[in-house]
Design a protein around this motif. Structure first.
Motif, PDB file in Angstrom:
ATOM      1  N   LEU A 373      -1.760  31.056  -7.847  1.00  0.00           N
ATOM      2  CA  LEU A 373      -2.789  31.805  -7.062  1.00  0.00           C
ATOM      3  C   LEU A 373      -2.270  32.047  -5.476  1.00  0.00           C
ATOM      4  O   LEU A 373      -2.190  32.966  -4.928  1.00  0.00           O
ATOM      5  CB  LEU A 373      -4.208  31.099  -6.994  1.00  0.00           C
ATOM      6  CG  LEU A 373      -5.209  31.644  -6.045  1.00  0.00           C
ATOM      7  CD1 LEU A 373      -5.531  33.127  -6.434  1.00  0.00           C
ATOM      8  CD2 LEU A 373      -6.392  30.642  -6.012  1.00  0.00           C
ATOM      9  N   LEU A 374      -1.634  30.980  -4.955  1.00  0.00           N
ATOM     10  CA  LEU A 374      -1.124  31.120  -3.470  1.00  0.00           C
ATOM     11  C   LEU A 374      -0.017  32.002  -3.311  1.00  0.00           C
ATOM     12  O   LEU A 374       0.144  32.606  -2.433  1.00  0.00           O
ATOM     13  CB  LEU A 374      -0.619  29.826  -3.076  1.00  0.00           C
ATOM     14  CG  LEU A 374      -1.853  28.757  -2.639  1.00  0.00           C
ATOM     15  CD1 LEU A 374      -1.325  27.452  -2.385  1.00  0.00           C
ATOM     16  CD2 LEU A 374      -2.559  29.262  -1.324  1.00  0.00           C
ATOM     17  N   GLU A 379       2.004  37.273  -1.344  1.00  0.00           N
ATOM     18  CA  GLU A 379       2.255  38.729  -1.777  1.00  0.00           C
ATOM     19  C   GLU A 379       1.390  39.454  -1.267  1.00  0.00           C
ATOM     20  O   GLU A 379       2.044  40.706  -0.599  1.00  0.00           O
ATOM     21  CB  GLU A 379       2.633  38.638  -3.025  1.00  0.00           C
ATOM     22  CG  GLU A 379       3.920  37.867  -3.775  1.00  0.00           C
ATOM     23  CD  GLU A 379       4.134  37.956  -5.228  1.00  0.00           C
ATOM     24  OE1 GLU A 379       3.225  38.490  -5.805  1.00  0.00           O
ATOM     25  OE2 GLU A 379       4.939  37.449  -5.625  1.00  0.00           O
ATOM     26  N   ASP A 380       0.159  39.419  -1.482  1.00  0.00           N
ATOM     27  CA  ASP A 380      -0.652  40.570  -0.804  1.00  0.00           C
ATOM     28  C   ASP A 380      -0.675  40.453   0.560  1.00  0.00           C
ATOM     29  O   ASP A 380      -0.707  41.767   1.101  1.00  0.00           O
ATOM     30  CB  ASP A 380      -2.255  40.133  -1.379  1.00  0.00           C
ATOM     31  CG  ASP A 380      -2.227  40.424  -2.774  1.00  0.00           C
ATOM     32  OD1 ASP A 380      -1.541  41.250  -3.478  1.00  0.00           O
ATOM     33  OD2 ASP A 380      -3.398  39.968  -3.584  1.00  0.00           O
ATOM     34  N   ILE A 400      -9.846  27.812  -8.189  1.00  0.00           N
ATOM     35  CA  ILE A 400      -9.592  26.489  -7.640  1.00  0.00           C
ATOM     36  C   ILE A 400      -8.125  26.581  -6.879  1.00  0.00           C
ATOM     37  O   ILE A 400      -7.313  26.981  -7.768  1.00  0.00           O
ATOM     38  CB  ILE A 400      -9.649  25.246  -8.771  1.00  0.00           C
ATOM     39  CG1 ILE A 400     -10.952  25.171  -9.436  1.00  0.00           C
ATOM     40  CG2 ILE A 400      -9.252  24.105  -8.042  1.00  0.00           C
ATOM     41  CD1 ILE A 400     -12.078  24.898  -8.445  1.00  0.00           C
ATOM     42  N   ILE A 401      -8.300  26.360  -5.697  1.00  0.00           N
ATOM     43  CA  ILE A 401      -6.995  26.580  -4.893  1.00  0.00           C
ATOM     44  C   ILE A 401      -6.304  25.185  -4.719  1.00  0.00           C
ATOM     45  O   ILE A 401      -5.014  25.119  -4.277  1.00  0.00           O
ATOM     46  CB  ILE A 401      -7.314  27.154  -3.670  1.00  0.00           C
ATOM     47  CG1 ILE A 401      -5.827  27.759  -2.989  1.00  0.00           C
ATOM     48  CG2 ILE A 401      -8.188  26.375  -2.417  1.00  0.00           C
ATOM     49  CD1 ILE A 401      -6.172  28.567  -1.883  1.00  0.00           C
ATOM     50  N   ALA A 429       0.136  37.873   9.982  1.00  0.00           N
ATOM     51  CA  ALA A 429      -0.942  37.411   9.023  1.00  0.00           C
ATOM     52  C   ALA A 429      -0.721  36.254   8.240  1.00  0.00           C
ATOM     53  O   ALA A 429      -1.538  35.219   7.950  1.00  0.00           O
ATOM     54  CB  ALA A 429      -1.421  38.411   8.256  1.00  0.00           C
ATOM     55  N   LEU A 430       0.476  36.105   7.820  1.00  0.00           N
ATOM     56  CA  LEU A 430       1.157  34.949   7.060  1.00  0.00           C
ATOM     57  C   LEU A 430       1.197  33.910   7.440  1.00  0.00           C
ATOM     58  O   LEU A 430       0.774  32.852   7.203  1.00  0.00           O
ATOM     59  CB  LEU A 430       2.357  35.648   6.354  1.00  0.00           C
ATOM     60  CG  LEU A 430       2.936  34.512   5.126  1.00  0.00           C
ATOM     61  CD1 LEU A 430       1.992  34.376   3.822  1.00  0.00           C
ATOM     62  CD2 LEU A 430       4.132  34.986   4.708  1.00  0.00           C
ATOM     63  N   ASP A 431       1.686  34.001   8.936  1.00  0.00           N
ATOM     64  CA  ASP A 431       1.802  32.686   9.742  1.00  0.00           C
ATOM     65  C   ASP A 431       0.369  32.116  10.005  1.00  0.00           C
ATOM     66  O   ASP A 431       0.334  30.923   9.772  1.00  0.00           O
ATOM     67  CB  ASP A 431       2.438  33.014  10.967  1.00  0.00           C
ATOM     68  CG  ASP A 431       3.853  33.053  10.866  1.00  0.00           C
ATOM     69  OD1 ASP A 431       4.491  32.654   9.826  1.00  0.00           O
ATOM     70  OD2 ASP A 431       4.606  33.405  11.808  1.00  0.00           O
TER      71      ASP A 431
END
Length: 639
Positions: A373-374, A379-380, A400-401, A429-431
């Protein structure tokens, strides 16, 4: 089904094992009291007793104590806002030592002390961070560009004066002089100590900005100095005329202090550093790097009692007088200061300590991320950043993450904390997402660990229970006994009348108003006025009309307790008031009594006895109200 049964069997085995190690010694109103808690309080009580108490005697006292706590719980005293706030504050304070790795803190403290033994010279070019992530990204890139120029041989001082945003740069060319530990942000300090002379650092990020650093010389610690100073402030945009005027002022002051004028008095009258001026220009003890380079060098170069020539810094002109010096403190003296700094959430080590403990907890409770999931989420983000489409896809997801212990964290739980965050720059955004997720997981793990402390650490559980029960015992005793007795006027009067024979005096007592006056004339006026007043309004009226010329006390004293009263009533030798402003004294509306007339005559004693009665009645009620089961077998083992 078979696997579930095995898990339940394993849990049951753990429970039985725990019960065998810490059996129940008694049950009060359905609540089990474990042997460890009983023994903890028994041994603590034994150390506080003057006369040794038998175990049976203590067990009876402990039972009554727990019955009172049970009554407090049934009254809901543990649910009040005041109780919850006070208890939660204490619980967090007590939990704090269990929520860190003491060995890791010791390691950081030792590192800081080892660094404190050396002083390192360092220069830097700095860019201040802003609140705009995109601007910060550009600032970091600019810092890295300057680093590349330096690596190619560009002159550090030239670039520093041209680009650095440090306000001192035009004076020092980016050279901060020598620094030591605990003065600068941890990443900056670490880079300074690791750089070789002339070496250029990578871009160093701190809370306040981005730095490109250059290593310098190293030397042993010079300890700390104690100085006074006189300062004349120079405005940042001072004109040449202003500069000249201020320089003339500081030169004039220098002539005075070097020709016998009192340094402290001049500092009080003339220094622009008003904080230190109040104390004659005296500054707190400081070590290398605590002051700007020019001030630091001048202060450490002086002999005790010596006065410096005017010193120019980025702030203005200073005249410095050295008072004393001392070497680097011992580790035991240094450590509390270091740990206090680590507790500041603006210090990176605060975060490092928490992350290190979180990693321990994650390992203990077998924490796992949903990697699939992560991976998809990241990637998104790398495609479009975090936008409305991202939120629509993930904000309400029940996937569930993260799992740890018995907990299952849904993605929606995490996303609910970043609903309003949007950024189209994928890297920024990723940071943000990675940093947020790490913090969210860390906080969740720490909260979970707090819920496990009582299970894991019997000593913690026992102290928590003791404090909680102590708070409840106070509240319920106040409600059922102490406050009730003090407010129950009818009950007190009835108790006194029923037990009059218990309250006897061996000497006569005088009851009335003892008046002390400034002189005989005022005393006569006061006495005449008091004869016109009722006792209820007497004291307030006389104070209002005569002020400080009169002192009135309502007294009930035994013969021999008050020399003024004894003189008036029993004819002993005349005495003077203990307060020299009063020359005259007399008694108003007094009587001599050989035994108490009313409850007020022995209120303290009656209230105490009445409280004892209420407590005994309460205890008898508790014994009937709440069931008690004693495990005599386990108590015998303690014996």
């Amino acid at each position: 089904m078979k696997s579930k049964l095995l898990v339940l069997a394993g849990l049951a085995g753990c429970a039985l094992s725990w019960a065998a190690k810490d059996p129940v010694v008694m049950t009060i109103n359905g609540e089990d009291i474990l042997k460890s808690e009983f023994e903890y309080l028994y041994h603590k009580n034994s150390k506080q007793q003057i006369g040794q108490q038998t175990l049976d005697e203590y067990a009876e006292m402990f039972k009554i104590y727990k019955l009172k706590v049970a009554d407090a719980l049934s009254e809901g005293l543990d649910t009040t806002k005041q109780f919850r706030n006070e208890f939660e504050g204490y619980r967090k304070e007590l939990a704090a030592p269990y929520m860190v790795d003491s060995a890791y803190i010791e390691k950081l403290s030792r590192e800081a002390y080892d660094r404190a033994g050396k002083e390192v010279e360092v220069s830097h070019i700095m860019f201040f961070k802003t609140r705009n992530p995109q601007e910060n990204k550009e600032l970091r890139q600019r810092a890295d560009s300057l680093r590349q120029e330096l690596l190619k041989g560009a002159d550090f001082e030239t670039l520093a004066k041209q680009y650095s945003q440090d306000r001192t740069v035009q004076v020092n060319g980016g050279n901060l002089g020598y620094i030591t530990s605990l003065l600068y942000p941890y990443p900056f300090e670490t880079a300074a100590y690791e750089l070789k002379k002339g070496e250029i650092s990578d871009v160093v990020e701190t809370l306040v900005g981005y730095h490109v650093m250059k290593g310098g010389d190293k030397r042993n610690s010079r300890g700390k100095v104690l100085v006074q100073h006189i300062m004349k402030l120079v405005p940042q945009n001072a004109t040449p005329e202003q500069e000249a005027k201020i320089k003339a002022e500081i030169d004039s002051i220098y002539d005075k202090v070097t020709n016998g004028a009192d340094f402290a008095k001049i500092a009080i009258a003339s220094s622009d550093d008003k904080n230190s001026a109040r104390d004659g220009g005296k500054l707190p003890w400081f070590g290398t790097g605590a002051m700007v380079k020019e001030f630091d060098e001048a202060a450490f170069s002086l002999q005790n009692g010596e006065i410096s020539k005017p010193v120019r810094t980025s702030y203005g002109w200073h005249i410095i007088k050295k008072i004393d010096s001392k070497p680097l403190e011992t580790y035991s003296e240094f450590k509390p200061k270091a740990e206090a700094q680590f507790n500041n959430n603006k210090d990176l080590r605060f975060k490092m300590i928490r992350e290190q403990k979180s990693a321990q907890i994650a390992k203990e409770y077998k924490a796992k991320e949903n990697k699939k999931l992560l991976k998809q989420i990241r990637e998104d983000i790398m495609k479009n950043g975090i936008d409305s489409a991202f939120h629509a896809k993930y904000d309400k997801s029940d996937e569930i993450i993260y799992t740890y212990g018995t907990e299952r964290m849904k993605l929606s739980d995490a996303m609910s904390k970043i609903l309003r965050y949007n950024n189209s720059d994928p890297e920024i955004a990723l940071d943000y997402f990675n940093g947020f997720l790490a913090n969210f997981q860390s906080v969740a793990l720490m909260k979970y660990e707090e819920t496990q402390l009582e299970r894991k650490y019997p000593e913690y559980r026992n102290i928590i229970n003791e404090y909680r029960d102590g708070m409840l015992l106070f509240e319920v005793s106040n409600k059922k006994v102490w406050e009730k007795a003090s407010r129950d006027e009818e009950g007190l009067k009835a108790f006194f009348e029923k037990n009059r024979s218990d309250y006897k005096w061996t000497t006569p007592h005088v009851k009335g108003f003892l008046v002390q006056a400034k002189n005989d004339s005022i005393a006569k006026l006061v006495e005449a006025r008091m004869n016109e007043l009722g006792n209820d309004t007497l004291v307030n009226t006389i104070h209002k009309e005569f002020g400080k010329d009169v002192k009135i006390d309502k007294v009930l004293v035994a013969k021999g307790e008050n020399a003024l009263v004894d003189n008036i009533v029993f004819g002993t030798s005349a005495v003077r008031s203990a307060n020299s402003m009063y020359e005259s004294y007399f008694l108003h509306d007094f009587v001599v009594i050989n035994e108490p007339e009313e409850v007020d005559d022995v209120r303290g004693q009656v209230t105490g006895d009445y409280q004892n009665l209420l407590e005994q009645e309460w205890i008898e009620e508790l014994k009937v109200k709440y069931p008690v089961v004693i495990n005599e077998k386990e108590l015998d083992k303690i014996k």
